[in-house]
Design an enzyme around this catalytic site. Sequence first.
Site, mmCIF file in Angstrom:
data_model
loop_
_atom_site.group_PDB
_atom_site.id
_atom_site.type_symbol
_atom_site.label_atom_id
_atom_site.label_comp_id
_atom_site.label_asym_id
_atom_site.label_seq_id
_atom_site.Cartn_x
_atom_site.Cartn_y
_atom_site.Cartn_z
ATOM 1 N N ARG A 98 8.656 -4.875 22.105
ATOM 2 C CA ARG A 98 8.985 -4.837 20.950
ATOM 3 C C ARG A 98 7.903 -4.837 19.835
ATOM 4 O O ARG A 98 8.022 -3.732 18.590
ATOM 5 C CB ARG A 98 9.330 -6.309 20.275
ATOM 6 C CG ARG A 98 9.366 -7.105 18.985
ATOM 7 C CD ARG A 98 10.463 -5.719 18.492
ATOM 8 N NE ARG A 98 11.819 -5.672 19.167
ATOM 9 C CZ ARG A 98 12.533 -4.398 19.379
ATOM 10 N NH1 ARG A 98 12.847 -3.829 18.236
ATOM 11 N NH2 ARG A 98 13.686 -4.463 19.613
ATOM 12 N N LYS A 133 3.888 3.996 -2.096
ATOM 13 C CA LYS A 133 4.578 3.059 -2.337
ATOM 14 C C LYS A 133 5.127 2.865 -0.949
ATOM 15 O O LYS A 133 6.394 2.725 -0.183
ATOM 16 C CB LYS A 133 6.469 3.064 -2.914
ATOM 17 C CG LYS A 133 6.516 3.435 -4.296
ATOM 18 C CD LYS A 133 7.705 3.873 -5.125
ATOM 19 C CE LYS A 133 7.245 3.475 -6.285
ATOM 20 N NZ LYS A 133 8.998 4.103 -7.311
ATOM 21 N N LYS A 165 -1.407 7.153 -15.504
ATOM 22 C CA LYS A 165 0.273 6.542 -15.956
ATOM 23 C C LYS A 165 1.103 6.407 -16.927
ATOM 24 O O LYS A 165 -0.315 6.289 -18.205
ATOM 25 C CB LYS A 165 0.385 5.888 -14.771
ATOM 26 C CG LYS A 165 0.320 6.360 -13.587
ATOM 27 C CD LYS A 165 1.291 5.977 -12.184
ATOM 28 C CE LYS A 165 2.229 5.356 -11.853
ATOM 29 N NZ LYS A 165 2.759 6.307 -10.723
ATOM 30 N N GLU A 205 0.539 11.066 -16.175
ATOM 31 C CA GLU A 205 2.221 11.310 -15.691
ATOM 32 C C GLU A 205 2.485 11.356 -17.510
ATOM 33 O O GLU A 205 2.028 10.689 -17.579
ATOM 34 C CB GLU A 205 2.425 9.878 -15.388
ATOM 35 C CG GLU A 205 3.915 9.675 -15.455
ATOM 36 C CD GLU A 205 4.208 8.291 -15.020
ATOM 37 O OE1 GLU A 205 4.267 8.211 -13.789
ATOM 38 O OE2 GLU A 205 4.683 7.153 -16.154
ATOM 39 N N ASP A 226 8.442 12.283 -15.625
ATOM 40 C CA ASP A 226 8.362 11.494 -14.459
ATOM 41 C C ASP A 226 9.987 10.829 -15.754
ATOM 42 O O ASP A 226 9.968 10.958 -16.343
ATOM 43 C CB ASP A 226 7.971 10.084 -14.913
ATOM 44 C CG ASP A 226 8.541 8.866 -14.123
ATOM 45 O OD1 ASP A 226 8.452 8.580 -13.544
ATOM 46 O OD2 ASP A 226 8.176 7.398 -14.761
#
Length: 293
Positions: A98, A133, A165, A205, A226
């Site tokens: 597994r 992510k 950002k 960004e 963005d």
Amino acid sequence: MLPPAHIDRVVTAALEEDAPWGDLTGEYLLPADARATAVLVAREGGVFSGGDVFAAAFRLTDPRIGIEVHTPDGGRMVPGQVLATVSGPARSVLTAERVGLNFAQRMSGIATLTARYVAEVAHTGARIADTRKTTPGLRALERHAVRCGGGHNHRFSLSDAVMAKDNHLAVLSALAPTTTPGAAVTQALQAAIARLPHTTHVEVEVDRLDQIDAVLAAGVGTIMLDNFTLDELRAGVERIGGRVTVEASGGVSLETVRAIAETGVDVISVGALTHSARAVDLGLDVRVEIAGA
């Protein structure tokens, strides 16, 4: 690109999670002298990834298990294709099954999805890149899978590059209320670049066209546009004029990526490569042999 020591650490943790005090089913149901030969088979087409990780699940469970991987990472697979063969004590083979499958299915899913994105933009100069992510603890494996699918990696961690950002820019603007927002951003970025090693890449960004000039003035290496519309992306590319790398992010899907690439951006970052990839259907077909039978 995927260090064996890292593979062993990740796979060891997974094996300990799956069988912390042994595999009760195998130990109580299977004869100790039973041997098994198993083949990893593709149930659907795609791009294979995770051969070394799959093999490690069996090797670390029992060094008596022999493993042969037939399809290299990044290789195409078709339904029914035998990707790997393992052979050894049946108890051990089934204990590792597994964990080995989970890694290979997950990584092949990411590679397969990445390859679809790459194919959509092949007629342009745009690169498909991943993001941070990723599944905590599995970033190196998942990013390896992105490369297997023909994609590229973004910064690996917060320690690898400066990436300002929207929230960073908001803080900078708030800290300099007497200065125009654009000037505050330019000055803060210039001050940071002056302190950084010359090898450190700086990316910023922006979410509006009117932010671009202030960022350009700071001398950064990449500007991320963005959640821009297609018209805004084209306008942003024109305004930047090849002076820095242009990255597009936000709202990227298989349905939209081609049009985004055709705006002239250099990089398209896609979080879905790692956070939304469907596991590829792989199976382990086992044949068990009993000593003396």
